[in-house]
Write a protein that holds these residues in place. Structure first.
Motif, PDB file in Angstrom:
ATOM      1  N   GLN A 167       0.727  -1.352  -0.015  1.00 21.19           N
ATOM      2  CA  GLN A 167       0.220   0.040  -0.109  1.00 21.19           C
ATOM      3  C   GLN A 167       0.815   1.120  -0.075  1.00 21.19           C
ATOM      4  O   GLN A 167       0.492   2.412  -0.649  1.00 21.19           O
ATOM      5  N   TYR A 168       1.980   1.349   0.797  1.00 26.68           N
ATOM      6  CA  TYR A 168       2.849   2.079   0.846  1.00 26.68           C
ATOM      7  C   TYR A 168       3.547   2.528  -0.381  1.00 26.68           C
ATOM      8  O   TYR A 168       3.559   3.646  -0.950  1.00 26.68           O
ATOM      9  N   ALA A 169       3.949   1.472  -1.214  1.00 22.43           N
ATOM     10  CA  ALA A 169       4.715   1.528  -2.345  1.00 22.43           C
ATOM     11  C   ALA A 169       3.692   2.059  -3.476  1.00 22.43           C
ATOM     12  O   ALA A 169       4.121   2.939  -4.479  1.00 22.43           O
ATOM     13  N   MET A 170       2.401   1.720  -3.561  1.00 24.99           N
ATOM     14  CA  MET A 170       1.456   2.401  -4.312  1.00 24.99           C
ATOM     15  C   MET A 170       1.181   3.738  -4.087  1.00 24.99           C
ATOM     16  O   MET A 170       1.025   4.407  -5.038  1.00 24.99           O
ATOM     17  N   ARG A 171       0.958   4.138  -2.910  1.00 26.31           N
ATOM     18  CA  ARG A 171       0.879   5.487  -2.717  1.00 26.31           C
ATOM     19  C   ARG A 171       2.097   6.393  -3.320  1.00 26.31           C
ATOM     20  O   ARG A 171       1.683   7.315  -3.846  1.00 26.31           O
ATOM     21  N   LEU A 172       3.212   5.924  -3.284  1.00 28.98           N
ATOM     22  CA  LEU A 172       4.192   6.646  -3.737  1.00 28.98           C
ATOM     23  C   LEU A 172       4.105   6.686  -5.307  1.00 28.98           C
ATOM     24  O   LEU A 172       4.632   7.735  -5.789  1.00 28.98           O
ATOM     25  N   HIS A 173       3.863   5.695  -5.854  1.00 26.73           N
ATOM     26  CA  HIS A 173       3.510   5.580  -7.414  1.00 26.73           C
ATOM     27  C   HIS A 173       2.418   6.320  -7.737  1.00 26.73           C
ATOM     28  O   HIS A 173       1.893   6.115  -8.988  1.00 26.73           O
ATOM     29  N   ARG A 174       1.547   6.822  -6.986  1.00 20.63           N
ATOM     30  CA  ARG A 174       0.294   7.192  -7.427  1.00 20.63           C
ATOM     31  C   ARG A 174      -0.682   6.013  -7.794  1.00 20.63           C
ATOM     32  O   ARG A 174      -1.542   6.283  -8.561  1.00 20.63           O
ATOM     33  N   GLY A 175      -0.389   4.873  -7.495  1.00 22.52           N
ATOM     34  CA  GLY A 175      -1.250   3.676  -7.672  1.00 22.52           C
ATOM     35  C   GLY A 175      -2.194   3.309  -6.747  1.00 22.52           C
ATOM     36  O   GLY A 175      -2.556   3.988  -5.626  1.00 22.52           O
ATOM     37  N   LYS A 176      -2.998   2.253  -7.141  1.00 24.36           N
ATOM     38  CA  LYS A 176      -3.937   1.806  -6.454  1.00 24.36           C
ATOM     39  C   LYS A 176      -3.931   0.173  -6.055  1.00 24.36           C
ATOM     40  O   LYS A 176      -3.731  -0.514  -7.196  1.00 24.36           O
ATOM     41  N   LEU A 177      -4.152  -0.302  -4.853  1.00 21.40           N
ATOM     42  CA  LEU A 177      -4.371  -1.683  -4.539  1.00 21.40           C
ATOM     43  C   LEU A 177      -5.631  -1.920  -4.147  1.00 21.40           C
ATOM     44  O   LEU A 177      -6.444  -1.290  -3.583  1.00 21.40           O
ATOM     45  N   GLU A 178      -6.039  -3.029  -4.857  1.00 21.91           N
ATOM     46  CA  GLU A 178      -7.493  -3.566  -4.820  1.00 21.91           C
ATOM     47  C   GLU A 178      -7.339  -5.367  -4.560  1.00 21.91           C
ATOM     48  O   GLU A 178      -6.554  -5.886  -5.119  1.00 21.91           O
ATOM     49  N   ILE A 179      -8.178  -5.630  -3.561  1.00 15.21           N
ATOM     50  CA  ILE A 179      -8.125  -7.078  -3.301  1.00 15.21           C
ATOM     51  C   ILE A 179      -9.588  -7.631  -3.286  1.00 15.21           C
ATOM     52  O   ILE A 179     -10.630  -6.993  -2.704  1.00 15.21           O
ATOM     53  N   SER A 180     -10.090  -8.643  -4.194  1.00 20.01           N
ATOM     54  CA  SER A 180     -11.268  -9.119  -4.224  1.00 20.01           C
ATOM     55  C   SER A 180     -10.970 -10.648  -3.951  1.00 20.01           C
ATOM     56  O   SER A 180     -10.111 -11.219  -4.175  1.00 20.01           O
ATOM     57  N   SER A 181     -11.776 -11.368  -2.884  1.00 17.90           N
ATOM     58  CA  SER A 181     -11.738 -12.654  -2.532  1.00 17.90           C
ATOM     59  C   SER A 181     -13.122 -13.228  -2.196  1.00 17.90           C
ATOM     60  O   SER A 181     -14.061 -12.470  -1.737  1.00 17.90           O
ATOM     61  N   ARG A 182     -13.153 -14.598  -2.213  1.00 27.32           N
ATOM     62  CA  ARG A 182     -14.268 -15.393  -1.758  1.00 27.32           C
ATOM     63  C   ARG A 182     -13.753 -16.583  -1.148  1.00 27.32           C
ATOM     64  O   ARG A 182     -13.075 -17.406  -1.534  1.00 27.32           O
TER      65      ARG A 182
END
Length: 464
Positions: A435-450
């Motif tokens: 999450q920290y790395a994505m913030r520095l890259h202006r990116g987004k982390l998403e998780i989907s699970s069942r």
């Protein structure tokens, strides 16, 4: 608040000032500062002012600094009819206020006075948007300060376990950390007095080393801050080396184990013959990979102080993904798992060859964390782990899917919450770092699970 942050905030306010308000004002709070008039104890405020300014407006700054602690937005259609503005000689004007909360704490507010005849419907919305950007800027800074302080405290406590008196000073944030053994030093008071004189002056701490018999070590923290470590009169620890990072040790151990196993095979053969040439070459490949990883690590720490302002470099995310997948194939094979990696080619995309702007070391560790978790929580012998990298004209997308036990919606919410707050969880290792790395890259982390069907982790990151 450092000078670069202030410059960035001023540039954002210039955008807002283009709408020609009578006065544009931003008051930010630094909770680490000293108390002052109109500010709660332990707070220091930073005013940013454009346009009209006078002593009455500065008084209103302090008045509304308190009022906006319990407000989100506030509009005064006509200030001539509002009691707090009675001393101003402005007619035909309205005012808009927007509070700023960072890390759930009040961080200040922005407000402006505008002429009713010039009122633009976009002005309140734009003000709120700029406040959101300022929240992001302040949140990162405060979180970095908190993380840096925790790391400094952890290290001096470690030195305390070695009976080494130690203190750390981080000038960028005026942070200090000292252990119990240091506090018990007879010369502590004399050292503090001399230390404060140097902080106010040249900051030549090496001159104090002769008088107080300490070793001076320069530190570099993950957020780019530098610090000075003072280790007193314990020569056994002269060569201690410190490095603050995330999951690097585990990653290095994985690569080193691979190299050791390859060389062990060569040694068991007894000579580099035709039959031993293949494992020997594999060992050389893994050794070169380790050298590359170490180089990325070194370059990352050299460039990390300004990751958002331009220290990122052109890097090939396709190559990074291939390398990490190859690194983890052995770990997957131990669980009778395979990794299927698909790298999509799209005509017309400017990064078809995989080149993007990013920090290769951060991206390597982020991808490693996600794929390692997919292997770790997949059942032995289950379906292949799917890895896909695709591109659009503006972004690149990485998806990693496993057929593991899956995560319940309640647990998933807890995991995402823990990543946002920096708390560790047993279920997803290193997600807070991703999450920290994505913030520095202006990116987004998403998780989907069942439950019972597996988990998919998706990264969306701008190309530039």
């Amino acid at each position: 608040m450092n000078q670069k942050q202030q410059q960035k905030i001023n540039r954002m306010l210039d955008t807002l000032f283009a709408f020609n308000p009578v006065s544009l004002r931003l008051i930010l709070i630094d909770s680490n500062g000293k108390s002052g008039k109109g500010v709660k104890k332990g707070e220091k405020h930073y005013p940013f002012i454009k346009g009209t300014n006078n002593s009455l407006l500065e008084t209103l700054d302090l008045k509304f600094l308190e009022i906006m602690r319990s407000q989100t937005e506030l509009t005064i259609p006509d200030i001539s009819k509002s009691a707090p503005f009675s001393g101003l000689t402005m007619t035909g004007c309205g005012a808009f206020f927007c509070s700023i909360f960072a890390n759930k704490a009040y961080a200040g507010f922005a407000w402006l006075i505008y002429r009713l005849e010039d009122r633009d419907e976009r002005l309140p919305k734009l003000t709120a948007s700029i406040c959101e950007w300022i929240v992001d800027e302040i949140s990162v800074s405060r979180q970095n300060d908190l993380t840096t302080q925790m790391l400094a405290n952890t290290y001096v406590e470690f030195l305390d376990s070695l009976n080494s008196p130690a203190m750390i000073y981080i000038p960028a944030s005026s942070l200090t950390a000292a252990n119990v053994t240091f506090e018990a030093l007879p010369q502590k008071v004399a050292f503090y007095n001399a230390f404060r004189e140097q902080v106010r002056g040249e900051q030549r701490f090496d001159r104090l080393a002769v008088d107080f018999h300490f070793q001076l070590v320069n530190l570099l923290f993950p957020d780019g801050k530098t610090g000075s470590l003072f280790v007193f009169a314990n020569h056994a620890n002269r060569d201690l080396f410190t490095r603050f990072n995330t999951n690097e040790l585990e990653y290095f151990q994985l690569l080193v184990q691979k190299i050791q196993s390859q060389f062990a095979m060569i040694e068991s053969i007894g000579a580099i013959s035709v039959s031993s040439r293949e494992p020997f070459n594999r060992a050389k490949t893994d050794l070169n990979r380790l050298a590359k990883i170490l180089k990325l690590d070194e370059r990352h720490y050299q460039n990390f102080p300004q990751p958002v302002e331009g220290a990122m470099q052109k890097t090939n995310v396709r190559d990074i993904l291939r390398d990490v997948v190859n690194d983890l194939r052995t770990a997957a094979a131990k669980k009778n798992l395979t990794i299927e990696c698909e790298l999509e080619e799209i005509e017309g995309v400017i990064v078809q060859n995989g080149e993007v702007l990013g920090d290769p070391w951060l991206l390597t560790l982020a991808i490693y964390n996600i794929l390692d978790n997919a292997i770790r929580y997949s059942k032995t012998g289950s379906d292949p782990i799917q890895v896909g990298l695709t591109f659009s004209k503006t972004d690149w997308y990485l998806e990693i899917s496993d057929k593991g036990p899956g995560i319940s919606s309640i647990d998933l919410e807890s995991i995402l919450s823990s990543a946002n707050t920096g708390k560790k969880t047993e279920r997803i290792n290193g997600l807070d770092f991703v999450q920290y790395a994505m913030r520095l890259h202006r990116g987004k982390l998403e998780i989907s699970s069942r439950l019972g069907q597996g988990t998919t982790v998706r990264l969306t990151v701008p190309i530039v």
